[in-house]
Write an enzyme that holds these catalytic residues in place. Sequence first.
Site, PDB file in Angstrom:
ATOM      1  N   HIS A 126      36.623  36.614   9.533  1.00 23.77           N
ATOM      2  CA  HIS A 126      35.557  36.009   8.712  1.00 23.77           C
ATOM      3  C   HIS A 126      35.577  36.600   7.302  1.00 23.77           C
ATOM      4  O   HIS A 126      35.428  35.887   6.305  1.00 23.77           O
ATOM      5  CB  HIS A 126      34.174  36.287   9.318  1.00 23.77           C
ATOM      6  N   GLY A 174      38.870  28.839   8.159  1.00 26.09           N
ATOM      7  CA  GLY A 174      40.036  29.593   8.615  1.00 26.09           C
ATOM      8  C   GLY A 174      40.999  28.734   9.415  1.00 26.09           C
ATOM      9  O   GLY A 174      40.585  27.844  10.165  1.00 26.09           O
ATOM     10  N   ASP A 200      40.935  28.148  13.413  1.00 23.12           N
ATOM     11  CA  ASP A 200      40.429  26.905  13.999  1.00 23.12           C
ATOM     12  C   ASP A 200      41.115  25.754  13.267  1.00 23.12           C
ATOM     13  O   ASP A 200      40.496  25.044  12.472  1.00 23.12           O
ATOM     14  CB  ASP A 200      38.912  26.846  13.853  1.00 23.12           C
TER      15      ASP A 200
HETATM   16  P1  AMP Z   1      33.345  31.013  13.816  1.00 23.64           P
HETATM   17  O1  AMP Z   1      32.330  32.049  13.480  1.00 23.64           O
HETATM   18  O2  AMP Z   1      34.250  31.421  14.935  1.00 23.64           O
HETATM   19  O3  AMP Z   1      32.771  29.641  13.969  1.00 23.64           O
HETATM   20  O4  AMP Z   1      34.315  30.930  12.543  1.00 23.64           O
HETATM   21  C1  AMP Z   1      33.813  30.733  11.258  1.00 23.64           C
HETATM   22  C2  AMP Z   1      34.958  30.564  10.306  1.00 23.64           C
HETATM   23  O5  AMP Z   1      35.788  31.735  10.356  1.00 23.64           O
HETATM   24  C3  AMP Z   1      35.875  29.375  10.655  1.00 23.64           C
HETATM   25  O6  AMP Z   1      36.321  28.751   9.468  1.00 23.64           O
HETATM   26  C4  AMP Z   1      37.007  30.054  11.389  1.00 23.64           C
HETATM   27  O7  AMP Z   1      38.217  29.342  11.347  1.00 23.64           O
HETATM   28  C5  AMP Z   1      37.122  31.352  10.618  1.00 23.64           C
HETATM   29  N1  AMP Z   1      37.790  32.369  11.430  1.00 23.64           N
HETATM   30  C6  AMP Z   1      37.411  32.825  12.644  1.00 23.64           C
HETATM   31  N2  AMP Z   1      38.330  33.708  13.111  1.00 23.64           N
HETATM   32  C7  AMP Z   1      39.302  33.805  12.171  1.00 23.64           C
HETATM   33  C8  AMP Z   1      40.531  34.516  12.071  1.00 23.64           C
HETATM   34  N3  AMP Z   1      40.959  35.316  13.041  1.00 23.64           N
HETATM   35  N4  AMP Z   1      41.275  34.345  10.950  1.00 23.64           N
HETATM   36  C9  AMP Z   1      40.856  33.515   9.956  1.00 23.64           C
HETATM   37  N5  AMP Z   1      39.726  32.798   9.997  1.00 23.64           N
HETATM   38  C10 AMP Z   1      38.956  32.938  11.081  1.00 23.64           C
END
Ligand code: AMP
Length: 287
Positions: A34, A150, A153
Site C-alpha cells: 500500500h 496496485g 490486483d
Molecule cells: P486492498 O487494501 O487490498 O484493497 O488494496 C488497496 C490497493 O493496494 C489496491 O490498489 C491494491 O492493488 C494495492 N496493493 C495491495 N497489495 C499490494 C502489493 N503487494 N503491491 C502493490 N500494490 C498492492
Amino acid sequence: MHTIDCVRENVSNAKKNGQRVSFVPTMGALHDGHLSLVEVAKRCSNYVVMSVFVNPTQFNDPRDLVAYPRMLEEDIRKATNSGVDLLFAPSEMEMYPSCQPECISKSCKVLAGSRADGLCGATRPGHFDGVVTVVSKLFNIVQADVAVFGEKDYQQASVIKQMVQDLHIPIEIITAPLVRELDGLAMSSRNLLLSAEDRKSACEISKTLFAAKDMVSNGQCGVSDIRDYVSNQLLKTGKLAIDYISIVDTITLDPIDDKIVNSAQLLVAVFCGGVRLIDNVRCQIAN
Ligand code: AMP
C-alpha cells in the site's frame, strides 16, 4: 477524517491552493505494498488522499468480510509516516447512508464491464460490481486528479480503467508494481490470516509463477503446458487448493487459448488454509 463533508472541504481547499490531488483507495491493514502506492502518488501530485474502508458490497462470502483484518490506529500511524495528507476512514453508514444495514442491495450500483467477466469475476460473483460501485462513490467524494492502483490486483486495476473510460470519469488511473515479501510472496493484508505453516506453503505460489515466467521467456509458450506446470507445482504442496490459473491478454484480459505470442499475463487465485490469495506475473517471450 470520517465524513464526506470534511473530505470535500479539505480537498477543495487544496485545489484552491493549486495543488494536484492524488488518491489511493485501500481496505486498510496497511503494508509496504500500500505504501508503495503512496510513493507513486507523491511523485505525481502534491496532496495525497488515502481511504481505508472495508467495503461490504465486494465480499461475496460473509465469513471473509468478518475475518478481514481491521487495524485503523496502526493504519493512521503508517499513513501519516508515509506522507499521506488526508486519510478518509468512513463508516459503512457514511458510504451507504440510505440503506443500512440490511438492505444495501437496494441501493443504486455500478455494473463492471467485460474485463470483470473472467478470473476473480467468475469465481466471486458480484465482487467487481461491489468494487466499481464503491470506487465510483470514492471518486465522487474525493474528486482527485489521479488515482493509484496496485498491479497486485491486476484485474481490479484493469476493470477500474475500463470503468473510467466507459463512464467518462475525469480522473487519471496510474498502476504501480506488485510489491513482494523477501521470499517472493505477494504482500497482502490477508497474509496476516495465514498460520505459520500455511505462510511457508504460500511461498510456492510466487516461486511457481516465476518458474512459469522463465519457461515462457525460454520459448515454451503453449498455454496448456504452462497451466499444467503451475497446477502440478501448486498441488504438489498438498496445502494449496486452486481457484483458477489463467493466461490472458494483458489489456483486455481475454483468455489466450493456444500459444502466447509476445506477452501475456499469468494470474492465479489459490486457497491456502482457507485464505484466498492472488498473484500474477507478466510472461514475455524473449526476442
Ligand atoms: P486492498 O487494501 O487490498 O484493497 O488494496 C488497496 C490497493 O493496494 C489496491 O490498489 C491494491 O492493488 C494495492 N496493493 C495491495 N497489495 C499490494 C502489493 N503487494 N503491491 C502493490 N500494490 C498492492
